[in-house]
Design an enzyme around this catalytic site. Structure first.
Site, mmCIF file in Angstrom:
data_model
loop_
_atom_site.group_PDB
_atom_site.id
_atom_site.type_symbol
_atom_site.label_atom_id
_atom_site.label_comp_id
_atom_site.label_asym_id
_atom_site.label_seq_id
_atom_site.Cartn_x
_atom_site.Cartn_y
_atom_site.Cartn_z
ATOM 1 N N ILE A 12 -32.024 4.330 -15.994
ATOM 2 C CA ILE A 12 -32.596 3.239 -16.786
ATOM 3 C C ILE A 12 -31.822 1.943 -16.537
ATOM 4 O O ILE A 12 -32.410 0.869 -16.382
ATOM 5 C CB ILE A 12 -32.649 3.637 -18.278
ATOM 6 C CG1 ILE A 12 -33.539 4.893 -18.424
ATOM 7 C CG2 ILE A 12 -33.197 2.506 -19.124
ATOM 8 C CD1 ILE A 12 -33.617 5.469 -19.809
ATOM 9 N N THR A 35 -22.397 10.057 -13.558
ATOM 10 C CA THR A 35 -23.805 10.481 -13.536
ATOM 11 C C THR A 35 -24.684 9.431 -12.866
ATOM 12 O O THR A 35 -25.814 9.723 -12.505
ATOM 13 C CB THR A 35 -24.333 10.773 -14.961
ATOM 14 O OG1 THR A 35 -24.071 9.633 -15.777
ATOM 15 C CG2 THR A 35 -23.653 11.984 -15.554
ATOM 16 N N TYR A 141 -25.389 14.861 -29.353
ATOM 17 C CA TYR A 141 -25.890 13.702 -28.609
ATOM 18 C C TYR A 141 -26.550 12.707 -29.563
ATOM 19 O O TYR A 141 -26.182 11.523 -29.605
ATOM 20 C CB TYR A 141 -26.875 14.156 -27.521
ATOM 21 C CG TYR A 141 -27.686 13.014 -26.964
ATOM 22 C CD1 TYR A 141 -27.072 11.985 -26.260
ATOM 23 C CD2 TYR A 141 -29.068 12.945 -27.167
ATOM 24 C CE1 TYR A 141 -27.813 10.911 -25.774
ATOM 25 C CE2 TYR A 141 -29.805 11.884 -26.674
ATOM 26 C CZ TYR A 141 -29.181 10.866 -25.990
ATOM 27 O OH TYR A 141 -29.911 9.813 -25.527
#
Ligand code: UDP
Length: 329
Positions: A12, A35, A141
């Protein structure tokens, strides 16, 4: 504006950088590329490789770059992993936010747009979800993202740092130029898994349960094109720049697609068979998650235009065909 994009080498974040540059802004990227991917780093942006939790590194970047605002994507984002290793999430996400806010305060940067999640709401039967609902995250999360929102709220009260928190639903698609896209290791998201199956990289896709209380028994989600999502970030920056108050907005397309419907659209788009097998439910999956995005439309003037699922999956398919091994290719 000169904008610091944390996590700008991620899926993103790299789309945010592309759009900022296309609209004439300057972009400074921070990413630890754990990541994220080096080939996703836009050549027209300034790039610093490093970790948000490294206060001296962050201080240095802020001192050199004198940014006007921050768009904060850098975070760990796997629900399952967070249940197994919650401290990773509180460390990377919550402590990362701590250092970022301290550095913003020190360098008098007063605007932040934050990448939050529908996972802050938790399991709920409400359709569609509005921002005034109770939050009750089901995973570390979701909890970490909610904690980060609350940190920003208190920092607004104390130091005048204004924030817009954007709670994402399911993000898909890719930039139509085919150069950046979704590449997670391991991949857990539905659209890339369907398309990897279309490419023959997986034998079949497992449908996680077909006994949900929905028409075809599979889970319904609200999928939004990554570029529509990013448009909302630019509007949020403008909103804060014009003196807007700190606030929270959902970002979704407000239309639901079941897992089976998604596979059917992908079969149509790719012309491939895409074998699918029904397997057991995945823990923690609510039956239906659909956003009300009325608030973002009304307050930010957001107008998502890529809501046709054929376009969302079509743009993702272009990326997957271009880069069959993702950023390794
Ligand atoms: N899903 C599935 N098979 C997969 C991956 C996902 O059936 O291999 C389903 C999942 O149960 C959910 C939907 O697809 O209902 C979207 O999952 P994803 O992980 O992409 O996003 P989430 O909704 O969990 O944020």
């Amino acid at each position: 504006m000169k904008v610091l994009v944390t996590g700008g080498a991620g899926y993103i974040g790299s789309h945010a950088v592309a759009t900022l540059l296309e609209k004439g802004h300057e972009a400074v990227i921070i990413d630890n590329v754990l990541t994220g991917h080096l080939p996703a780093v836009n050549q027209d942006a300034v790039f610093y490789e490093g970790d948000l939790r490294d206060a001296a590194f962050l201080d240095d970047v802020f001192a050199k770059e004198k940014v006007d605002a921050v768009v904060h994507f850098a975070a760990s984002s796997l629900v399952g992993e967070s249940v197994e290793d919650p401290l990773k999430y509180f460390g990377n996400n919550v402590y990362g936010m701590q250092v970022l806010l301290e550095t913003m305060r020190k360098h008098d940067v007063k605007k932040i747009v934050f990448s939050s999640t529908a996972a802050t709401y938790g399991d709920t039967n409400v359709v569609p979800l509005t921002e005034d609902l109770d939050t009750n995250p089901e995973s570390p999360y979701g909890e970490s993202k909610l904690m980060m929102e609350k940190m920003m709220k208190w920092c607004d009260g104390a130091y005048g740092i204004k924030f817009v928190s954007l709670r994402y639903f399911n993000v898909g698609g890719a930039h139509p130029d085919g150069r950046i896209g979704e590449d997670h290791r391991p991949e857990t998201h539905l659209i890339p898994i369907i398309l990897q199956t279309a490419l023959g990289q997986r034998e079949h896709i497992s449908i996680f349960g077909d006994d949900y209380p929905t028409e075809d028994g599979t889970c319904i989600r609200d999928y939004i094109h990554v570029l529509d999502l990013i448009d909302a970030h630019l509007l949020a920056l403008e909103y804060l720049d014009n003196g807007g108050q700190s606030d929270i907005f959902n970002l979704g397309s407000s239309q639901g697609f079941s897992v089976k419907e998604m596979i059917d659209v992908a079969r149509h788009v790719t012309g491939k068979e895409i074998p699918a097998k029904v397997g057991p439910r995945r823990a923690g999956d609510p039956a239906v998650l659909i956003a009300s995005s009325a608030k973002a439309k009304e307050v930010l003037g957001w107008n998502p235009t890529r809501t046709d699922m054929t376009d969302i999956i079509g743009d993702a398919w272009r990326w997957h065909q271009n880069r069959t091994n993702g950023y390794d290719a």
